[in-house]
Design a protein around this motif. Structure first.
Motif, PDB file in Angstrom:
ATOM      1  N   ASN A  14       3.055  -4.266  -5.337  1.00  0.00           N
ATOM      2  CA  ASN A  14       4.129  -3.421  -4.826  1.00  0.00           C
ATOM      3  C   ASN A  14       3.606  -2.375  -3.850  1.00  0.00           C
ATOM      4  O   ASN A  14       4.260  -2.078  -2.838  1.00  0.00           O
ATOM      5  N   SER A  15       2.429  -1.817  -4.126  1.00  0.00           N
ATOM      6  CA  SER A  15       1.864  -0.827  -3.223  1.00  0.00           C
ATOM      7  C   SER A  15       1.504  -1.449  -1.881  1.00  0.00           C
ATOM      8  O   SER A  15       1.617  -0.794  -0.836  1.00  0.00           O
ATOM      9  N   TRP A  16       1.065  -2.695  -1.904  1.00  0.00           N
ATOM     10  CA  TRP A  16       0.760  -3.391  -0.646  1.00  0.00           C
ATOM     11  C   TRP A  16       2.024  -3.530   0.209  1.00  0.00           C
ATOM     12  O   TRP A  16       1.957  -3.432   1.439  1.00  0.00           O
ATOM     13  N   MET A  17       3.153  -3.748  -0.416  1.00  0.00           N
ATOM     14  CA  MET A  17       4.415  -3.809   0.325  1.00  0.00           C
ATOM     15  C   MET A  17       4.769  -2.444   0.907  1.00  0.00           C
ATOM     16  O   MET A  17       5.420  -2.359   1.949  1.00  0.00           O
ATOM     17  N   GLN A  18       4.333  -1.380   0.253  1.00  0.00           N
ATOM     18  CA  GLN A  18       4.591  -0.026   0.745  1.00  0.00           C
ATOM     19  C   GLN A  18       3.607   0.366   1.853  1.00  0.00           C
ATOM     20  O   GLN A  18       4.009   0.932   2.871  1.00  0.00           O
TER      21      GLN A  18
ATOM     22  N   GLU B 142      -9.342  -4.361   0.616  1.00  0.00           N
ATOM     23  CA  GLU B 142      -8.419  -3.457   1.307  1.00  0.00           C
ATOM     24  C   GLU B 142      -6.975  -3.768   0.970  1.00  0.00           C
ATOM     25  O   GLU B 142      -6.124  -2.875   0.965  1.00  0.00           O
ATOM     26  N   ALA B 143      -6.687  -5.036   0.695  1.00  0.00           N
ATOM     27  CA  ALA B 143      -5.319  -5.409   0.344  1.00  0.00           C
ATOM     28  C   ALA B 143      -4.986  -4.971  -1.079  1.00  0.00           C
ATOM     29  O   ALA B 143      -3.927  -4.372  -1.327  1.00  0.00           O
ATOM     30  N   ILE B 144      -5.878  -5.257  -2.030  1.00  0.00           N
ATOM     31  CA  ILE B 144      -5.616  -4.899  -3.427  1.00  0.00           C
ATOM     32  C   ILE B 144      -5.647  -3.383  -3.611  1.00  0.00           C
ATOM     33  O   ILE B 144      -4.743  -2.796  -4.213  1.00  0.00           O
ATOM     34  N   PHE B 145      -6.693  -2.753  -3.084  1.00  0.00           N
ATOM     35  CA  PHE B 145      -6.813  -1.298  -3.209  1.00  0.00           C
ATOM     36  C   PHE B 145      -6.323  -0.634  -1.920  1.00  0.00           C
ATOM     37  O   PHE B 145      -7.063   0.079  -1.236  1.00  0.00           O
ATOM     38  N   ASN B 146      -5.052  -0.893  -1.607  1.00  0.00           N
ATOM     39  CA  ASN B 146      -4.467  -0.329  -0.395  1.00  0.00           C
ATOM     40  C   ASN B 146      -4.318   1.177  -0.529  1.00  0.00           C
ATOM     41  O   ASN B 146      -4.507   1.739  -1.622  1.00  0.00           O
ATOM     42  N   SER B 147      -3.958   1.844   0.537  1.00  0.00           N
ATOM     43  CA  SER B 147      -4.063   3.304   0.601  1.00  0.00           C
ATOM     44  C   SER B 147      -3.193   4.046  -0.406  1.00  0.00           C
ATOM     45  O   SER B 147      -3.553   5.138  -0.858  1.00  0.00           O
ATOM     46  N   SER B 148      -2.051   3.487  -0.791  1.00  0.00           N
ATOM     47  CA  SER B 148      -1.175   4.193  -1.738  1.00  0.00           C
ATOM     48  C   SER B 148      -1.409   3.787  -3.187  1.00  0.00           C
ATOM     49  O   SER B 148      -0.919   4.440  -4.106  1.00  0.00           O
ATOM     50  N   PHE B 149      -2.190   2.710  -3.405  1.00  0.00           N
ATOM     51  CA  PHE B 149      -2.334   2.172  -4.756  1.00  0.00           C
ATOM     52  C   PHE B 149      -2.929   3.160  -5.748  1.00  0.00           C
ATOM     53  O   PHE B 149      -2.391   3.307  -6.867  1.00  0.00           O
TER      54      PHE B 149
END
Length: 473
Positions: free
Chosen positions: A149-153, A172-179
């Motif tokens: 869900n965070s990746w979608m954000q 970078e995809a799994i641990f995206n900036s908002s995660f």
């Protein structure tokens, strides 16, 4: 009137998510509490911990089942209503959602069986281990779901080729900036939910003078937890908000009801946002406080909703009020936690009926706060499905008609209404019954035999050879 399949699909997904989200957020916190109880039981052998663990494990089992039933439907919706999105993001969403099943759900289901039915069939240490694994499984599950869900954000670690997502960096995809912020925020929300439910149920039974010793301990543990977690959630929420300001400024503008970019922006306590007129009616606010909270400077520049075209703006009124509901309940939780501390210092924590009744009435509030938080997050992202990459209209199933969407929406609402009513009814009956008394079984019952007078032949000790012989008969 022509039915809009996009609007109906959005309503359907919002309905299913709202129904489903309240169950996992409860099980995450409750599973951790049960693991603590099992650890205390293993260490001390005190039957009070067993009494509490057995009761809350029953509640956990029911809520877990409701979460599974409601969650399965969500996966099907990706194919039925959002097939373009599913096809475009399959390289990322497919593996991530399957990891959630393989690494978390299977482990939860396996060790939950041991937790529910193995208390007298496995060693106490193994039973404690099963509680730990169930708790760990709930966190792993939330890790993968929130990552997706965070990746979608805040999408990252990918590139688009011919309309298809191709991963360039899994990390970078799994641990995206908002995660990290969203995972911490949701984890604390889970502990708050579990804490207030346990506190509310325990307070209710203390008012009824039922299982006093066990409920005193449960209430005490819950109030210590809430005293730490409730203020900490405020700090984490602020950090999450600052990250959102950087990544999704329009969402924050809608949360604040701020139409024009500017400085010295007031913190609105009440307002009626008018999206057509691009203004607020009956606004009541604190001058400069929105700038101070978001920029730590009353003269800080805060983004405005009009920074983007009308077609890229979220539904401001819904985002504005859902955010205030979440924050308002959070502040009330902090007040309750500190009120509990004051009463504890006065020696009135367990017998102040007004406070105990207030805790009982607060049981639904964390669920409302979680739902309001999801509304803020998801509605604030609109009209984007993948923020800045794919709109909701682009992700919709091309062949889906309004009639089909309406039919499935009505079907979900009817089925979920039955499941929800039955589940809540059973949970209410279960919590109302309260804790059952624990009867400690005698050690090694298989060694007990009917007593009869001993004869000389039954004497276990022979003085001639100083040997011990087994009893006969």
């Amino acid at each position: 009137m022509e039915l809009d399949p996009l609007l109906l699909s959005r309503i359907q997904f919002a309905f299913v998510v709202s129904f489903h989200a309240i169950f996992p957020v409860f099980t995450i916190g409750l599973a951790a509490y049960i693991a603590v109880l099992e650890g205390l039981l293993l260490k001390t052998g005190n039957p009070v911990w067993k009494q509490l663990s057995m009761f809350w494990t029953k509640v956990f089992a029911v809520v877990f089942a409701l979460g599974v039933v409601s969650g399965l439907v969500m996966a099907f919706q990706f194919g039925t209503n959002w097939s373009n999105f599913s096809y475009a993001t399959a390289n990322f969403m497919g593996p991530v959602l399957s990891y959630e099943v393989v690494t978390a759900f299977f482990m939860e289901a396996t060790f939950l069986g041991v937790l529910l039915f193995g208390r007298d069939k496995v060693p106490p240490a193994a039973h404690f281990f099963s509680a730990i694994m169930v708790s760990l499984g709930t966190f792993i599950s939330s890790f993968w779901i929130l990552s997706a869900n965070s990746w979608m954000q805040t999408p990252g670690g990918f590139e688009m080729r011919d309309g298809i997502v191709h991963l360039t960096s899994w990390s970078e995809a799994i641990f995206n900036s908002s995660f990290p912020y969203r995972f911490a925020h949701m984890g604390l929300a889970a502990f708050l939910t579990g804490g207030f439910v346990v506190a509310g149920v325990s307070a209710w039974h203390l008012v009824r003078n039922h299982a006093v010793e066990a409920n005193k301990r449960a209430l005490s543990m819950s109030m210590w937890l809430l005293l730490i977690i409730a203020p900490l959630q405020l700090v984490v929420g602020d950090l999450h908000g600052l990250n959102t300001l950087e990544e999704q400024p329009v969402k924050v503008a809608a949360m604040e009801g701020n139409w024009e970019r500017g400085s010295n922006v007031p913190l609105l306590l009440f307002a009626l946002p008018d999206q057509e007129a691009e203004t607020n009616h009956a606004a009541i606010g604190l001058p400069g406080m929105a700038s101070f909270i978001l920029k730590h400077d009353v003269n800080g520049i805060v983004p405005g909703i009009t920074d983007v075209p009308k077609e890229e703006r979220p539904p401001v009124a819904l985002v504005f009020w859902s955010f205030r509901i979440m924050v308002g309940i959070g502040i009330l939780m902090i007040v309750a936690a500190f009120a509990g501390l004051v009463l504890r210092m006065m020696g009135r924590l367990y017998d102040h009926r007004g406070f105990l009744q207030a805790l009982r009435l607060m049981v639904p509030l964390p669920f409302i706060a979680v739902t309001a938080g999801w509304f803020t997050t998801e509605l604030g992202r609109a009209p984007w499905l993948i923020y800045g990459v794919m709109t909701q209209a682009e992700g919709l199933t091309p062949s889906l008609t309004g009639g089909m969407a309406l039919f499935s929406l009505i079907g979900f609402m009817l089925v979920y209404a039955v499941v929800f009513v039955v589940g809540i009814y059973y949970l209410t009956r279960l919590t109302a019954a309260g804790l059952t008394d624990i009867e400690t079984p005698p050690e090694h019952p298989e060694r007990q035999r009917p007593k009869r007078p001993l004869s000389a032949a039954d004497t276990p000790f022979d003085g001639d050879d100083l040997d011990f012989r087994p009893l006969r008969g």
